[in-house]
Enzyme design. Structure first.
Site, PDB file in Angstrom:
ATOM      1  N   CYS A 199       1.649   0.556  -9.080  1.00  0.00           N
ATOM      2  CA  CYS A 199       2.894   1.030  -8.224  1.00  0.00           C
ATOM      3  C   CYS A 199       4.223   1.318  -8.820  1.00  0.00           C
ATOM      4  O   CYS A 199       4.783   2.206  -8.518  1.00  0.00           O
ATOM      5  CB  CYS A 199       3.075  -0.102  -7.140  1.00  0.00           C
ATOM      6  SG  CYS A 199       3.472  -1.488  -7.471  1.00  0.00           S
ATOM      7  N   PRO A 213       3.130   4.544   1.270  1.00  0.00           N
ATOM      8  CA  PRO A 213       4.075   4.702   2.483  1.00  0.00           C
ATOM      9  C   PRO A 213       3.492   5.411   3.671  1.00  0.00           C
ATOM     10  O   PRO A 213       3.790   5.088   4.748  1.00  0.00           O
ATOM     11  CB  PRO A 213       5.110   5.951   1.733  1.00  0.00           C
ATOM     12  CG  PRO A 213       4.814   5.808   0.126  1.00  0.00           C
ATOM     13  CD  PRO A 213       3.392   5.107   0.132  1.00  0.00           C
ATOM     14  N   VAL A 223       0.465   4.612   4.990  1.00  0.00           N
ATOM     15  CA  VAL A 223       0.011   3.581   5.900  1.00  0.00           C
ATOM     16  C   VAL A 223       1.006   2.705   6.229  1.00  0.00           C
ATOM     17  O   VAL A 223       1.107   1.877   7.250  1.00  0.00           O
ATOM     18  CB  VAL A 223      -1.171   2.894   4.889  1.00  0.00           C
ATOM     19  CG1 VAL A 223      -1.813   1.777   6.090  1.00  0.00           C
ATOM     20  CG2 VAL A 223      -2.324   4.290   4.705  1.00  0.00           C
ATOM     21  N   GLY A 224       1.966   2.591   5.390  1.00  0.00           N
ATOM     22  CA  GLY A 224       3.052   1.743   5.712  1.00  0.00           C
ATOM     23  C   GLY A 224       3.661   2.057   7.048  1.00  0.00           C
ATOM     24  O   GLY A 224       4.248   1.287   7.929  1.00  0.00           O
ATOM     25  N   GLU A 254       5.522  -3.383   1.196  1.00  0.00           N
ATOM     26  CA  GLU A 254       5.668  -3.020  -0.379  1.00  0.00           C
ATOM     27  C   GLU A 254       4.978  -1.732  -0.689  1.00  0.00           C
ATOM     28  O   GLU A 254       3.691  -1.665  -0.758  1.00  0.00           O
ATOM     29  CB  GLU A 254       5.016  -4.239  -1.151  1.00  0.00           C
ATOM     30  CG  GLU A 254       5.720  -5.569  -1.234  1.00  0.00           C
ATOM     31  CD  GLU A 254       7.012  -5.614  -1.874  1.00  0.00           C
ATOM     32  OE1 GLU A 254       7.193  -4.840  -2.756  1.00  0.00           O
ATOM     33  OE2 GLU A 254       7.595  -6.560  -1.782  1.00  0.00           O
ATOM     34  N   GLY A 300       0.809  -1.140   0.155  1.00  0.00           N
ATOM     35  CA  GLY A 300      -0.239  -0.058  -0.089  1.00  0.00           C
ATOM     36  C   GLY A 300       0.694   1.161   0.084  1.00  0.00           C
ATOM     37  O   GLY A 300       2.057   1.161  -0.316  1.00  0.00           O
TER      38      GLY A 300
HETATM   39  P1  NAD Z   1      -3.472   2.100   1.247  1.00  0.00           P
HETATM   40  O1  NAD Z   1      -2.295   2.405   1.803  1.00  0.00           O
HETATM   41  O2  NAD Z   1      -4.348   3.420   1.193  1.00  0.00           O
HETATM   42  O3  NAD Z   1      -4.212   0.924   1.716  1.00  0.00           O
HETATM   43  C1  NAD Z   1      -3.790  -0.211   1.681  1.00  0.00           C
HETATM   44  C2  NAD Z   1      -4.422  -1.306   2.594  1.00  0.00           C
HETATM   45  O4  NAD Z   1      -4.294  -0.477   4.000  1.00  0.00           O
HETATM   46  C3  NAD Z   1      -5.841  -1.377   2.378  1.00  0.00           C
HETATM   47  O5  NAD Z   1      -6.365  -2.538   2.595  1.00  0.00           O
HETATM   48  C4  NAD Z   1      -6.530  -0.481   3.582  1.00  0.00           C
HETATM   49  O6  NAD Z   1      -7.649  -0.950   3.939  1.00  0.00           O
HETATM   50  C5  NAD Z   1      -5.832  -0.242   4.644  1.00  0.00           C
HETATM   51  N1  NAD Z   1      -5.425   0.671   5.403  1.00  0.00           N
HETATM   52  C6  NAD Z   1      -5.792   1.991   4.721  1.00  0.00           C
HETATM   53  N2  NAD Z   1      -5.652   3.022   5.799  1.00  0.00           N
HETATM   54  C7  NAD Z   1      -5.119   2.313   6.896  1.00  0.00           C
HETATM   55  C8  NAD Z   1      -4.855   2.659   8.263  1.00  0.00           C
HETATM   56  N3  NAD Z   1      -5.040   3.939   8.696  1.00  0.00           N
HETATM   57  N4  NAD Z   1      -4.500   1.804   9.333  1.00  0.00           N
HETATM   58  C9  NAD Z   1      -4.630   0.596   8.512  1.00  0.00           C
HETATM   59  N5  NAD Z   1      -4.843  -0.012   7.547  1.00  0.00           N
HETATM   60  C10 NAD Z   1      -5.092   0.946   6.534  1.00  0.00           C
HETATM   61  O7  NAD Z   1      -3.190   2.049  -0.296  1.00  0.00           O
HETATM   62  P2  NAD Z   1      -4.128   1.802  -1.588  1.00  0.00           P
HETATM   63  O8  NAD Z   1      -4.597   3.349  -2.006  1.00  0.00           O
HETATM   64  O9  NAD Z   1      -5.021   0.752  -1.527  1.00  0.00           O
HETATM   65  O10 NAD Z   1      -2.902   1.492  -2.710  1.00  0.00           O
HETATM   66  C11 NAD Z   1      -2.126   2.558  -3.287  1.00  0.00           C
HETATM   67  C12 NAD Z   1      -0.693   2.540  -2.595  1.00  0.00           C
HETATM   68  O11 NAD Z   1      -0.095   1.306  -2.942  1.00  0.00           O
HETATM   69  C13 NAD Z   1       0.092   3.257  -3.696  1.00  0.00           C
HETATM   70  O12 NAD Z   1       1.122   4.165  -2.903  1.00  0.00           O
HETATM   71  C14 NAD Z   1       1.198   2.177  -4.472  1.00  0.00           C
HETATM   72  O13 NAD Z   1       2.038   2.566  -5.327  1.00  0.00           O
HETATM   73  C15 NAD Z   1       0.973   1.229  -3.452  1.00  0.00           C
HETATM   74  N6  NAD Z   1       1.426  -0.006  -4.058  1.00  0.00           N
HETATM   75  C16 NAD Z   1       2.622  -0.738  -3.820  1.00  0.00           C
HETATM   76  C17 NAD Z   1       2.723  -1.877  -4.450  1.00  0.00           C
HETATM   77  C18 NAD Z   1       4.002  -2.627  -4.211  1.00  0.00           C
HETATM   78  O14 NAD Z   1       4.138  -3.706  -4.780  1.00  0.00           O
HETATM   79  N7  NAD Z   1       4.984  -1.981  -3.928  1.00  0.00           N
HETATM   80  C19 NAD Z   1       1.865  -2.566  -4.959  1.00  0.00           C
HETATM   81  C20 NAD Z   1       0.408  -1.817  -5.418  1.00  0.00           C
HETATM   82  C21 NAD Z   1       0.294  -0.544  -4.874  1.00  0.00           C
END
Ligand code: NAD
Length: 476
Positions: A254, A200, A202-203, A220, A198
């Site tokens: 991503c 950075p 939320v990471g 990731e 997801g």
């Molecule tokens: P996101 O970080 O918003 O959400 C990812 C997951 O985290 C979801 O399941 C969501 O429910 C959960 N989440 C969201 N907010 C949270 C919180 N406050 N606490 C706990 N969990 C929470 O990301 P997104 O919008 O779903 O995806 C887009 C991002 O993901 C982009 O930055 C993209 O570059 C990245 N991405 C990375 C890869 C990779 O392999 N490196 C692949 C795909 C997407």
């Protein structure tokens, strides 16, 4: 499983599921290579016999073209499973290592053991692939797992749940659907490993939660991946490749090229060739891109508004729309769009774009392009397009990125032989093949003494011992 409504009920459900899996984790860790392969085969068979359902689900979520679901979701999974099945026996085997002189009389090896309870949290952009690909590694390593897919793609998440419930028992693998509240209920539990894909932002939340239990993490993440086009590049081919990589999945990839840095001498040729490439791919027979069946949509209104605000902000600050620019909020549609004249005061150059807008900046000297990249966060992927080996190597050795590609884009995601992942802001840890297996495993170093002793070093520390230690420090 119905999603409970209250926060307490969600926490209770997460805890019960976690406990159920924790009781089963030791048995899962003891599974033989044959048993793990059998599980992987069941998953493979289910996926290959439910391809149409997957295509329907992703189409309902954001009009993902069927071909893109087959390539970017299903093929990625089936090829990863086949690769894992082929190599798992070797990965699980004890890896013998050399014995240093100081350990004379012992033998040593590395044995990968399952970490135990794994949590997989996935995003919406490749909603099937990114929920199930880490699971392949978790199963290979012998972990039990709970998957929390994205709430933004409910049809695909329901498909993931259906797959998991059809193939596994809940004590082995389970899916908990829902949003942030489900994610946070799960993050409060003492998992052994958390695999998060997801943003950075939320990471960082995930890593903080993991720190509470000292759980290991694979993050990731994303960021702005640059594509550098130098004056020696085959401009027409490069423009085609970048157009494909940018607009696949409607730019919501991503590792999509976030922006282009093109040498000033080939800038206008690049823009012409890029326009031609977009016309061929998304406007055959002169139709509008909106009518193209090969072009997905932005996932929801919130992301559409975010992207529209980047576009409006850039234009207000003087950026030029070189291609596209049309939008339709009713359908979350944004035309394949190219911007020039952008700079770092614009939102489009500050945030990861994650949509079909491509800023093109020009540079005069390669070190300037490299300096621009290095002034920003380390990207998930860095692309260099050049027919000069020296130029490509200059870029590779003077930048840091999770992955780097010369003269192509995206294809590294499907190469099981190399690690996939980011560095710092773009991620921690790696996935793909053996590298994914490693993330869910503890590489346990084991030593066995056959003869000899280190008794001669035990106290009391005589002069003889001190002399021996001096010798060891200097010469061994
Ligand atoms: P996101 O970080 O918003 O959400 C990812 C997951 O985290 C979801 O399941 C969501 O429910 C959960 N989440 C969201 N907010 C949270 C919180 N406050 N606490 C706990 N969990 C929470 O990301 P997104 O919008 O779903 O995806 C887009 C991002 O993901 C982009 O930055 C993209 O570059 C990245 N991405 C990375 C890869 C990779 O392999 N490196 C692949 C795909 C997407």
């Amino acid at each position: 499983m119905n999603i409970p409504l209250t926060e307490e009920a969600i926490q209770q459900e997460a805890r019960l599921l976690f406990e159920k899996q924790r009781r089963f984790a030791p048995a899962m860790a003891q599974t033989t290579v044959k048993e793990r392969i059998e599980r992987l085969k069941r998953l493979l068979n289910y996926l290959t016999s439910h391809l149409e359902e997957a295509q329907e689900a992703t189409y309902k979520d954001f009009k993902k073209p069927a071909a893109e679901t087959l390539l970017g979701e299903m093929y990625v999974l089936t090829s990863e499973i086949k690769y894992t099945i082929k190599h798992l026996r070797r990965w699980m085997r004890p890896q013998k290592v050399a014995t240093p002189l100081s350990a004379l009389g012992t033998s040593a090896y590395i044995q990968y053991e399952a970490k135990g309870n794994a949590l997989i949290i996935s995003p919406w952009n490749y909603p099937i692939n990114l929920a199930l690909k880490p699971l392949i590694s978790a199963l290979a390593a012998g972990c039990v797992a709970i998957i929390k897919p994205s709430e933004l793609t409910p049809h695909s998440s329901a498909y993931v749940r259906k797959v998991v419930e059809a193939v596994f028992s809940a004590e082995e693998v389970a899916v908990m659907e829902g949003g942030v509240e489900v994610s946070q209920a799960l993050l409060a539990l003492p998992f052994n490993h958390i695999f998060f894909t997801g943003s950075p932002a939320v990471g960082k939340i995930v890593m903080k939660a993991a720190a509470e239990h000292l759980a290991s993490v694979t993050l990731e993440l994303g960021g702005k991946s640059p594509s550098i086009v130098d004056e020696t590049a085959d401009v027409a081919t490069t423009a085609q490749k970048i157009a494909w990589a940018k607009f696949l999945n409607n730019g919501q990839t991503c590792i999509a090229p976030d922006y282009v840095l093109v040498h000033s001498s080939v800038r206008s040729k690049f823009l012409d060739e890029f326009t031609k490439a977009v016309t061929t791919m998304y406007r055959p027979e002169g139709k509008e891109a909106e009518a193209s069946e090969s072009y997905a949509r932005i996932v929801n209104n919130r992301h559409f508004d975010r992207l529209k605000s980047y576009l409006d902000d850039a234009v207000e600050q003087g950026a030029v729309v070189e291609l596209g620019g049309k939008t339709n909020p009713a359908d979350n549609f944004i035309e394949p769009t190219v911007l020039s004249g952008v700079n770092d005061s614009m939102k489009v150059m500050q945030e990861e774009i994650f949509g079909p807008i491509l800023p093109v900046m020009e540079y005069e000297k390669l070190p300037d392009a490299v300096a621009y990249v290095n002034q920003h966060e380390k990207p998930l992927a860095l692309y260099v397009h050049s027919s000069s080996v020296a130029n490509a190597n200059y870029v590779l050795s003077n930048t840091s990125a999770g992955n780097a590609l010369v003269n192509d884009l995206l294809i590294h995601f499907g190469n099981h032989e190399i690690p996939f992942g980011g560095v710092n802001n773009s991620g921690i840890g790696k996935s793909n093949g053996f590298f994914g297996f490693q993330e869910f495993s503890n590489a346990k170093g084991i030593m066995k003494r056959k003869f000899g002793t280190t008794k001669f070093l035990y106290p009391p520390y005589t002069d003889k011992i001190k002399k021996l230690l001096n010798f060891m420090v200097k010469y061994m």
